[in-house]
Write a protein that holds these residues in place. Sequence first.
Motif, mmCIF file in Angstrom:
data_model
loop_
_atom_site.group_PDB
_atom_site.id
_atom_site.type_symbol
_atom_site.label_atom_id
_atom_site.label_comp_id
_atom_site.label_asym_id
_atom_site.label_seq_id
_atom_site.Cartn_x
_atom_site.Cartn_y
_atom_site.Cartn_z
ATOM 1 N N GLN A 256 0.746 -1.164 0.061
ATOM 2 C CA GLN A 256 -0.009 -0.066 0.070
ATOM 3 C C GLN A 256 1.072 1.521 -0.008
ATOM 4 N N LEU A 257 2.000 1.115 0.915
ATOM 5 C CA LEU A 257 2.750 2.247 1.019
ATOM 6 C C LEU A 257 3.605 2.599 -0.581
ATOM 7 N N LEU A 258 3.898 1.384 -1.073
ATOM 8 C CA LEU A 258 4.610 1.656 -2.289
ATOM 9 C C LEU A 258 3.578 1.952 -3.542
ATOM 10 N N GLN A 259 2.407 1.374 -3.482
ATOM 11 C CA GLN A 259 1.210 1.747 -4.530
ATOM 12 C C GLN A 259 1.529 0.573 -5.477
ATOM 13 N N GLU A 260 2.016 -0.521 -5.195
ATOM 14 C CA GLU A 260 2.465 -1.407 -6.059
ATOM 15 C C GLU A 260 2.367 -2.836 -5.274
ATOM 16 N N GLU A 261 2.369 -3.854 -6.250
ATOM 17 C CA GLU A 261 2.398 -5.241 -5.446
ATOM 18 C C GLU A 261 3.815 -5.779 -5.444
ATOM 19 N N ARG A 262 4.333 -5.289 -4.444
ATOM 20 C CA ARG A 262 6.063 -5.562 -4.192
ATOM 21 C C ARG A 262 6.301 -6.863 -3.549
ATOM 22 N N ALA A 263 5.565 -6.931 -2.374
ATOM 23 C CA ALA A 263 5.766 -8.183 -1.695
ATOM 24 C C ALA A 263 4.561 -9.365 -1.846
ATOM 25 N N LEU A 264 5.023 -10.443 -1.778
ATOM 26 C CA LEU A 264 4.044 -11.465 -1.858
ATOM 27 C C LEU A 264 3.245 -11.514 -0.624
ATOM 28 N N VAL A 265 1.677 -11.715 -0.773
ATOM 29 C CA VAL A 265 0.782 -11.668 0.426
ATOM 30 C C VAL A 265 -0.085 -13.028 0.242
ATOM 31 N N THR A 266 0.062 -13.755 1.266
ATOM 32 C CA THR A 266 -0.787 -15.161 1.504
ATOM 33 C C THR A 266 -1.308 -15.147 2.898
ATOM 34 N N GLU A 267 -2.013 -16.066 3.198
ATOM 35 C CA GLU A 267 -2.708 -16.458 4.531
ATOM 36 C C GLU A 267 -1.546 -17.428 5.363
ATOM 37 N N ILE A 268 -0.854 -17.931 4.374
ATOM 38 C CA ILE A 268 0.228 -18.766 5.085
ATOM 39 C C ILE A 268 1.479 -18.081 6.020
ATOM 40 N N PRO A 269 1.547 -18.330 7.279
ATOM 41 C CA PRO A 269 2.632 -17.663 7.966
ATOM 42 C C PRO A 269 3.950 -17.991 7.603
ATOM 43 N N GLY A 270 4.675 -17.112 7.716
ATOM 44 C CA GLY A 270 6.223 -17.184 7.350
ATOM 45 C C GLY A 270 6.391 -17.129 5.799
ATOM 46 N N THR A 271 5.339 -16.473 4.952
ATOM 47 C CA THR A 271 5.710 -16.655 3.704
ATOM 48 C C THR A 271 7.037 -15.661 3.274
ATOM 49 N N THR A 272 7.167 -14.328 4.013
ATOM 50 C CA THR A 272 8.432 -13.304 3.640
ATOM 51 C C THR A 272 9.521 -14.185 4.517
ATOM 52 N N ARG A 273 10.322 -14.687 3.693
ATOM 53 C CA ARG A 273 11.586 -15.286 4.351
ATOM 54 C C ARG A 273 12.906 -14.461 4.496
ATOM 55 N N ASP A 274 12.915 -13.315 3.764
ATOM 56 C CA ASP A 274 14.000 -12.300 3.546
ATOM 57 C C ASP A 274 13.707 -11.027 3.770
ATOM 58 N N THR A 275 14.270 -10.035 3.774
ATOM 59 C CA THR A 275 13.743 -8.606 3.932
ATOM 60 C C THR A 275 13.783 -8.013 2.329
ATOM 61 N N ILE A 276 12.723 -7.271 2.187
ATOM 62 C CA ILE A 276 12.558 -6.556 0.935
ATOM 63 C C ILE A 276 12.734 -5.063 1.364
ATOM 64 N N GLU A 277 13.482 -4.047 0.354
ATOM 65 C CA GLU A 277 13.516 -2.950 0.624
ATOM 66 C C GLU A 277 13.399 -2.127 -0.498
ATOM 67 N N GLU A 278 12.658 -0.909 -0.423
ATOM 68 C CA GLU A 278 12.250 0.152 -1.448
ATOM 69 C C GLU A 278 12.322 1.262 -0.986
ATOM 70 N N LEU A 279 12.237 2.354 -1.861
ATOM 71 C CA LEU A 279 12.369 3.695 -1.158
ATOM 72 C C LEU A 279 11.072 4.385 -1.738
ATOM 73 N N ILE A 280 10.630 5.000 -0.780
ATOM 74 C CA ILE A 280 9.430 5.972 -1.010
ATOM 75 C C ILE A 280 9.540 7.467 -0.458
ATOM 76 N N SER A 281 9.030 8.426 -1.073
ATOM 77 C CA SER A 281 9.139 9.910 -0.676
ATOM 78 C C SER A 281 7.816 10.109 0.179
ATOM 79 N N VAL A 282 8.060 10.734 1.553
ATOM 80 C CA VAL A 282 6.885 10.939 2.128
ATOM 81 C C VAL A 282 7.145 12.355 2.711
ATOM 82 N N HIS A 283 6.237 13.160 1.889
ATOM 83 C CA HIS A 283 6.084 14.509 1.956
ATOM 84 C C HIS A 283 7.554 15.306 1.774
#
Length: 499
Positions: free
Chosen positions: A267-294
């Motif tokens: 939502q913060l990126l306004q794109e589907e960058r990270a995989l989203v599922t109902e299965i716990p532990g889907t994200t196994r590594d860090t995902i880093e992105e840059l946004i501008s906040v004001h």
Amino acid sequence: MREREREKRSNRLTVLPTPDDTRDIIDTIAAIATAPGVGGIGVIRISGAAAAVVLRRLFIPHRQESLHPDGSFRSHKLCYGTVRDRHGAVLDEVMAVFMRAPHTYTREDVAEIQCHGSYLVLQAILAEILAVGARAAEPGEFTKRAFLAGRIDLTQAEAVIDLLQAQSMGGVELAVGQLRGELYERIAAIRDALVELLAIVELALDFPDDETDILVADHLLGQVQEQVVEPLQLLLALADQGRVIREGVKAVIAGRPNVGKSSLLNQLLQEERALVTEIPGTTRDTIEELISVHGIPVHLVDTAGIRDHEDAVEELGIERARQKMREADFVLFVVDASQGLSAIDRSLYASLDDRKRIVVLNKIDKIDKIDKIGVTDKSTDESPLQELSNFFGAVPQVQTAAKTGVGIAQLRDTLYQTIIGEEEMSERISCAPNLRHKMILEKTLAACFQVKETLVTGVPADLLAVDLRVALDHLADIVGLTTPDDVLDVLFSRFCLGK
């Protein structure tokens, strides 16, 4: 040494070199000014006393009317033609322009060739320019020549690299303000005040019998405080805010599995960058992105959910998540508000210590009997949201439904307020010292405090003059009047080729 080099350059600016003037050709530099890759247009820049000679040897204008009757280039006029290699083969159709000194970026004669954006074509044309006798420019050498020629001061030269590396519009505006000379003007005003004070002290040295009448301590103390110390303190305060605008902050999204961390990132990126599922532990590594906040760059890091488990791969992800949390400027601590606090939530939250954080109460759309602003029916028991709010106390809290985007705008606003602190910036930051400037300003401020102490204790005028000269020397370092050559080499080495 730099003064001799400036004088040497300025004496050659009005001399149109001949093809036999080997010295001038060697002193002429060239580089590709556009970024590597494929583009519509590529630019090659040439600067130096032999820029016109180099261009004449390679460029064939389509119409001779583009030139003066004597065959020389009309200054600042684009010409259409071709560039040929030393064997006469056409390399490309181009637009070329010659700009006569001193009305150029470097205050030297400058030529630019605009060709098609193929990097192979750019490299082929540059190779021919170097074959004529010009040399390849070092990183930042065009801007360094502009500085040595006195066209810009060192703060403006540093603003160029800040502009090229800006990660947000706030960083761009900061660099543009400094490029216009706004930081220089502030420093010049402080320097002028110090010069005026030094003139008074030197007058007292010239007339020692009248020293007491000339050096009125209370009056001079007021001048030092109002015209020097307070402006220096303001610049140092702006330096801290400027660092945030230039470099940004790192915000880590943390929490146990399945609380909505990846949905929040998307939502913060306004794109589907990270995989989203109902299965716990889907994200196994860090995902880093840059946004501008004001206008402030925020480096977002989505991490693996932290929990007890037996998976070795997930263990590595969780350890990396903990490491990122330790390195972060801020932590977005995400809680599933529909389930309340678990033992894992409490343990993880306790591990944040004094780390700055924002609590994100996510999945509020799954909570019954609660409206979107958290108001509950007074006749019912305390709501889950109210219980969570009481637990986190005064820590900034935002209610969200990350899957639908509810509360994301408020989260951005809260993140911005947390970054800049409780007080809004007192003024629009049009310029701000960088780390090098800040260190020098701190030395200048220390010297000014010594000036105040000297005035209070009533020591002789010659010692007061020494303290004032120390402060003036520090300020001269900022704008490049007395900056050592090795410092200049390091500063300009940060530039890309062609700038």
